[in-house]
Design a protein around this motif. Structure first.
Motif, PDB file in Angstrom:
ATOM      1  N   GLU A 155       0.724  -1.158  -0.019  1.00 19.57           N
ATOM      2  CA  GLU A 155      -0.133   0.006  -0.090  1.00 19.57           C
ATOM      3  C   GLU A 155       0.657   1.240  -0.089  1.00 19.57           C
ATOM      4  O   GLU A 155       0.524   2.147  -0.620  1.00 19.57           O
ATOM      5  CB  GLU A 155      -0.902   0.356   1.217  1.00 19.57           C
ATOM      6  CG  GLU A 155      -1.974  -1.028   0.991  1.00 19.57           C
ATOM      7  CD  GLU A 155      -3.008  -0.954   2.155  1.00 19.57           C
ATOM      8  OE1 GLU A 155      -2.957   0.074   2.844  1.00 19.57           O
ATOM      9  OE2 GLU A 155      -3.883  -1.920   2.165  1.00 19.57           O
ATOM     10  N   ARG A 182      -8.164 -12.247  -9.620  1.00 12.94           N
ATOM     11  CA  ARG A 182      -7.347 -12.242  -8.356  1.00 12.94           C
ATOM     12  C   ARG A 182      -8.212 -11.405  -7.472  1.00 12.94           C
ATOM     13  O   ARG A 182      -8.057 -11.541  -6.184  1.00 12.94           O
ATOM     14  CB  ARG A 182      -5.959 -11.879  -8.215  1.00 12.94           C
ATOM     15  CG  ARG A 182      -5.698 -10.282  -8.732  1.00 12.94           C
ATOM     16  CD  ARG A 182      -4.159  -9.995  -8.760  1.00 12.94           C
ATOM     17  NE  ARG A 182      -3.577 -10.588  -9.739  1.00 12.94           N
ATOM     18  CZ  ARG A 182      -3.701 -10.032 -11.076  1.00 12.94           C
ATOM     19  NH1 ARG A 182      -4.218  -9.060 -11.486  1.00 12.94           N
ATOM     20  NH2 ARG A 182      -2.947 -10.683 -12.158  1.00 12.94           N
ATOM     21  N   GLY A 183      -9.109 -10.467  -7.510  1.00 12.21           N
ATOM     22  CA  GLY A 183      -9.933  -9.735  -6.688  1.00 12.21           C
ATOM     23  C   GLY A 183      -9.187  -8.400  -6.220  1.00 12.21           C
ATOM     24  O   GLY A 183      -8.428  -8.034  -6.901  1.00 12.21           O
ATOM     25  N   ASP A 184      -9.581  -7.981  -5.133  1.00 15.88           N
ATOM     26  CA  ASP A 184      -9.292  -6.505  -4.606  1.00 15.88           C
ATOM     27  C   ASP A 184      -7.540  -7.035  -4.240  1.00 15.88           C
ATOM     28  O   ASP A 184      -6.962  -7.821  -3.954  1.00 15.88           O
ATOM     29  CB  ASP A 184      -9.767  -6.184  -3.410  1.00 15.88           C
ATOM     30  CG  ASP A 184     -11.283  -5.822  -3.749  1.00 15.88           C
ATOM     31  OD1 ASP A 184     -11.701  -5.583  -4.765  1.00 15.88           O
ATOM     32  OD2 ASP A 184     -11.993  -6.131  -2.607  1.00 15.88           O
ATOM     33  N   SER A 185      -7.201  -5.805  -4.455  1.00 15.70           N
ATOM     34  CA  SER A 185      -5.619  -5.407  -4.188  1.00 15.70           C
ATOM     35  C   SER A 185      -5.450  -3.958  -3.964  1.00 15.70           C
ATOM     36  O   SER A 185      -6.145  -3.174  -4.414  1.00 15.70           O
ATOM     37  CB  SER A 185      -4.665  -5.977  -5.235  1.00 15.70           C
ATOM     38  OG  SER A 185      -4.677  -5.242  -6.641  1.00 15.70           O
ATOM     39  N   LEU A 192      -5.491  -2.227  -7.317  1.00 16.21           N
ATOM     40  CA  LEU A 192      -6.626  -2.121  -8.038  1.00 16.21           C
ATOM     41  C   LEU A 192      -7.323  -0.919  -7.295  1.00 16.21           C
ATOM     42  O   LEU A 192      -8.069  -0.072  -8.256  1.00 16.21           O
ATOM     43  CB  LEU A 192      -7.516  -3.404  -7.929  1.00 16.21           C
ATOM     44  CG  LEU A 192      -8.593  -3.209  -8.573  1.00 16.21           C
ATOM     45  CD1 LEU A 192      -8.708  -3.161 -10.288  1.00 16.21           C
ATOM     46  CD2 LEU A 192      -9.630  -4.539  -8.368  1.00 16.21           C
ATOM     47  N   ALA A 193      -7.108  -0.622  -6.301  1.00 15.94           N
ATOM     48  CA  ALA A 193      -7.787   0.554  -5.717  1.00 15.94           C
ATOM     49  C   ALA A 193      -7.245   1.627  -6.034  1.00 15.94           C
ATOM     50  O   ALA A 193      -7.772   2.862  -6.243  1.00 15.94           O
ATOM     51  CB  ALA A 193      -7.333   0.256  -3.900  1.00 15.94           C
ATOM     52  N   GLY A 237      -7.180   1.198 -10.624  1.00 15.15           N
ATOM     53  CA  GLY A 237      -8.288   0.459 -11.255  1.00 15.15           C
ATOM     54  C   GLY A 237      -9.116   1.522 -12.160  1.00 15.15           C
ATOM     55  O   GLY A 237      -8.726   2.886 -12.502  1.00 15.15           O
ATOM     56  N   GLU A 278     -11.413   3.644 -11.859  1.00 15.78           N
ATOM     57  CA  GLU A 278     -12.169   4.909 -11.527  1.00 15.78           C
ATOM     58  C   GLU A 278     -11.083   5.906 -11.810  1.00 15.78           C
ATOM     59  O   GLU A 278     -11.391   7.110 -11.603  1.00 15.78           O
ATOM     60  CB  GLU A 278     -12.287   4.785  -9.705  1.00 15.78           C
ATOM     61  CG  GLU A 278     -13.532   4.029  -9.316  1.00 15.78           C
ATOM     62  CD  GLU A 278     -13.815   4.088  -7.923  1.00 15.78           C
ATOM     63  OE1 GLU A 278     -13.233   4.973  -7.070  1.00 15.78           O
ATOM     64  OE2 GLU A 278     -14.759   3.303  -7.449  1.00 15.78           O
ATOM     65  N   ASP A 290     -13.403  -7.226 -13.976  1.00 13.68           N
ATOM     66  CA  ASP A 290     -12.430  -7.488 -12.839  1.00 13.68           C
ATOM     67  C   ASP A 290     -11.682  -6.017 -12.436  1.00 13.68           C
ATOM     68  O   ASP A 290     -11.077  -6.046 -11.116  1.00 13.68           O
ATOM     69  CB  ASP A 290     -11.317  -8.580 -13.127  1.00 13.68           C
ATOM     70  CG  ASP A 290     -10.681  -8.545 -14.392  1.00 13.68           C
ATOM     71  OD1 ASP A 290      -9.380  -7.982 -14.384  1.00 13.68           O
ATOM     72  OD2 ASP A 290     -11.194  -9.016 -15.244  1.00 13.68           O
ATOM     73  N   GLY A 291     -11.627  -5.455 -13.532  1.00 13.18           N
ATOM     74  CA  GLY A 291     -10.870  -4.039 -13.302  1.00 13.18           C
ATOM     75  C   GLY A 291      -9.427  -4.124 -13.759  1.00 13.18           C
ATOM     76  O   GLY A 291      -8.908  -2.894 -13.771  1.00 13.18           O
ATOM     77  N   TYR A 292      -9.111  -5.313 -14.048  1.00 17.58           N
ATOM     78  CA  TYR A 292      -7.697  -5.213 -14.264  1.00 17.58           C
ATOM     79  C   TYR A 292      -6.982  -4.988 -15.647  1.00 17.58           C
ATOM     80  O   TYR A 292      -5.967  -4.691 -16.085  1.00 17.58           O
ATOM     81  CB  TYR A 292      -6.992  -6.597 -13.600  1.00 17.58           C
ATOM     82  CG  TYR A 292      -6.728  -6.449 -12.306  1.00 17.58           C
ATOM     83  CD1 TYR A 292      -5.684  -6.018 -11.744  1.00 17.58           C
ATOM     84  CD2 TYR A 292      -7.739  -7.447 -11.437  1.00 17.58           C
ATOM     85  CE1 TYR A 292      -5.401  -6.068 -10.230  1.00 17.58           C
ATOM     86  CE2 TYR A 292      -7.614  -7.273 -10.265  1.00 17.58           C
ATOM     87  CZ  TYR A 292      -6.424  -6.873  -9.667  1.00 17.58           C
ATOM     88  OH  TYR A 292      -6.287  -6.899  -8.015  1.00 17.58           O
TER      89      TYR A 292
END
Length: 629
Positions: free
Chosen positions: A113, A149-152, A155-156, A159, A161, A175-177
């Motif tokens: 992060e 793979r989901g959230d990461s 991605l936050a 992604g 947005e 998935d956003g990736y």
């Protein structure tokens, strides 16, 4: 490790160099037939001075940023090089006409992060000023699984947005990736696919759906892992690259350029897709270089006039320092000039994209649409100009009249030179893509013996005595045969008959040459020589060596003070600054197809000639017979 030699050039202003590479037009034919406006003139073809990104200019740049992971590596992070890169892209966006920037993954070293947050904050330098895409590399995520793979943390921060407010953002996979971006550049639309480093089957299906939704749009595929290279610079598909090639790239003709990072040294290759077309595959990665690559970027300078992509690699961070302030390693890394870092690709864009975006030929335009104020004479070789043009390849007989469509009475009459045969002049359907009339004449002039054919005005035509004291524009379309065989020394394209000495001129090369002529030298340099009405002088314009096998538009423009020649809307370099007012015509005929010397004709023109127009004032480039702006 790459071992290509690196040279620093501290005396060069890199910004000026990039402007020259991307913004200054090369002389050459316009890339006609794309779903775009025709190529602009030299003065207008580059980005607008002091303005924003010019989406209609035929020259623009795509910036590519590879692995920046060592700049965002836990407590040793240093975002300064990347901030300098982004500041450069923002400040130079107009000058270099930068359309878009794409990051190739591995933004950070560990994907934490903290690292991701620092990187995301650094990208704010660019955000809202230059559109961009970012994709995940293997170091940006904590799991090596695919894009499901989901959230990461990645991605936050990076992604969908992040891009939602960008005008180029087209959408993202569920998935956003994975994302795609639609650009307007070079007067047409382009697609950038930003695919995750381990795109899943779902991701591939999504990418295919994007291409299916944009079937006529050329696409650049970007991903993290597509190819690797040895020190020889010859790239080979990686295992993931093979999967992308088989599952997406080779079957979609739209993808003409595929870019990846991850591996070093950099390299490139050209693969052939299922449509027998080239796909350029490049590795771009400089993390192994001094200072983790120092925010090194690569620019792909698209030139739709020259049908080329010029690639350069440099570090804006090092460039911002004066040469005396660069360390030895910075001086070695400031600009990379090896064959995989600085090169040009030859891409015939119209031909390459024809399979999915065929060019729409420009329709013929009526004569009334191309006769601006002050038009003195206009000739074309279709039925509108000749009454009944012959079939392609048929002889144009002596005595045939080509009408002056202005109604000013400057009609042309065909005649053979010397003892030339019927083949000296024939009808042709060949024409410049932007020419108003879709027809031309094929001249078969030559030497040994001299031969050719000419078209001349009548003895009392108004054009014969026109002095052009308020300026003039003389335009024609010409194509030289390929191969350019035989001896065609100093052949004339158009001229006025007579001797300049009879007009009282004393300072020229010879008093026996005509008062005005457009010629071609043995080296294929265009020469426009004029003896002005007011000055005792012979200011002469010289072009570059013009091409064979393709049409070109030639314009000579005089504003009452001096004369400038243009080839394909581009001002040539060798235009004289000498004063030139009017043309010292002698009341003798105007001629297409040859130039006199001492009132006698030698060889005639060899090649095709299309629409020809003479206007009694200076026209802007945008007013030419085929508009360039």
């Amino acid at each position: 490790m790459s071992t290509e030699g690196q040279t620093s050039r501290p005396s060069l202003d890199r910004r000026a160099l990039l402007r020259a590479a991307v913004a200054v037009p090369a002389a050459g034919a316009a890339a006609a037939g794309l779903d775009s406006v025709p190529a602009q003139a030299a003065e207008a073809a580059g980005p607008r001075a002091g303005g924003r990104f010019d989406a209609e200019s035929p020259r623009f740049a795509l910036a590519v940023l590879p692995d920046t992971q060592y700049l965002f590596d836990a407590d040793s992070a240093d975002p300064a090089p990347l901030r300098a890169t982004f500041q450069y892209l923002v400040s130079e966006r107009s000058a270099a006409n930068i359309a878009f920037m794409t990051h190739l993954g591995d933004v950070t070293e560990h994907g934490t992060e903290d690292e991701i947050g620092l990187a995301a904050d650094t990208f704010r330098t660019l955000h809202g000023k230059v559109p961009y895409s970012v994709l995940a590399g293997n170091h940006d995520i904590s799991s090596s699984t695919d894009d499901q793979r989901g959230d990461s943390a990645y991605l936050a921060a990076f992604g969908p947005e992040r891009y939602s407010a960008m005008p180029t953002f087209g959408g993202a996979s569920p998935d956003g990736y994975n994302s795609y971006h639609v650009l307007r550049a070079g007067g047409r639309t382009w697609l950038v696919l930003a695919l995750d480093w381990r795109v899943s089957d779902r991701g591939l299906a999504w990418a295919q759906s994007v291409l299916d939704a944009h079937p006529t749009v050329p696409a650049v595929l970007t991903t993290h892992d597509i190819a690797w290279s040895g020190d020889d610079g010859e790239a080979q598909l990686s295992d993931n690259g093979k999967r992308l090639w088989e599952g997406l790239i080779k079957g979609n003709d739209q993808i003409f350029l595929a870019l990846g990072g991850h591996y070093w040294p950099p390299g490139r290759t050209v693969l052939t897709n299922d449509h027998d077309n080239d796909v350029h595959v490049h590795i771009t990665n400089y993390q192994d270089r001094y200072y983790g690559g120092a925010g090194m970027i690569r620019t792909y300078g698209f030139d739709l006039v020259r049908n080329a992509v010029d690639v350069e690699t440099f570090s804006p961070w090092f460039l911002a320092r004066g040469s005396e302030k660069r360390s030895p390693l910075a001086a070695e890394t400031v600009e990379l000039t090896g064959p995989v870092d600085r090169f040009s690709l030859s891409v015939d864009f119209e031909a390459r994209f024809a399979g999915f975006a065929p060019a729409t030929p420009q329709k013929p335009r009526p004569a009334s649409a191309v006769m601006p104020r002050g038009t003195l004479a206009y000739w074309r070789f279709d039925a509108s100009g000749t009454g009944a043009a012959g079939s392609p390849g048929a002889t144009v007989a002596d005595g045939v009249v080509v009408r002056d469509l202005t109604g000013n009475g400057n009609d042309l009459t065909v005649s053979r030179l010397h003892s030339s045969g019927t083949e000296a002049l024939t009808w042709s359907a060949d024409h410049h893509p932007g020419q108003p009339a879709h027809a031309s004449l094929r001249f078969d002039g030559g030497q040994g013996p001299d031969r050719g054919s000419i078209l001349t005005t009548a003895n009392r035509a108004a054009l014969n005595s026109e002095k052009f004291t308020r300026g003039y524009t003389i335009e024609t379309f010409v194509r030289l045969p390929e191969p350019f065989e035989g001896d065609h020394s100093w052949m004339g394209i158009l001229s006025w008959e007579g001797r300049n000495g009879d007009a009282g001129k004393t300072t020229g090369w010879s008093p026996s040459e005509p008062t005005c002529s457009l010629n071609l030298s043995p080296e294929r340099f265009l020469q426009f020589v004029v003896y002005p009405h007011r000055q005792d002088a012979d200011p002469t314009s010289w072009s570059h060596a013009v091409p064979v096998g393709r049409w070109m538009h030639i314009a000579v423009v005089n504003d009452g003070r001096r004369t400038v020649m243009y080839v394909d809307g581009s001002k040539i370099a060798r235009n004289p600054s000498q004063a030139s007012s009017g043309i010292a015509t002698l009341g003798k005929p105007f001629v297409l197809g040859a130039t006199q010397f001492d009132e006698g004709f030698g060889q005639g023109f060899y090649g095709w000639m299309g629409d020809t127009r003479i206007v009694g004032r200076a026209l802007s480039v945008a007013e030419f017979l085929t508009p360039f702006g």
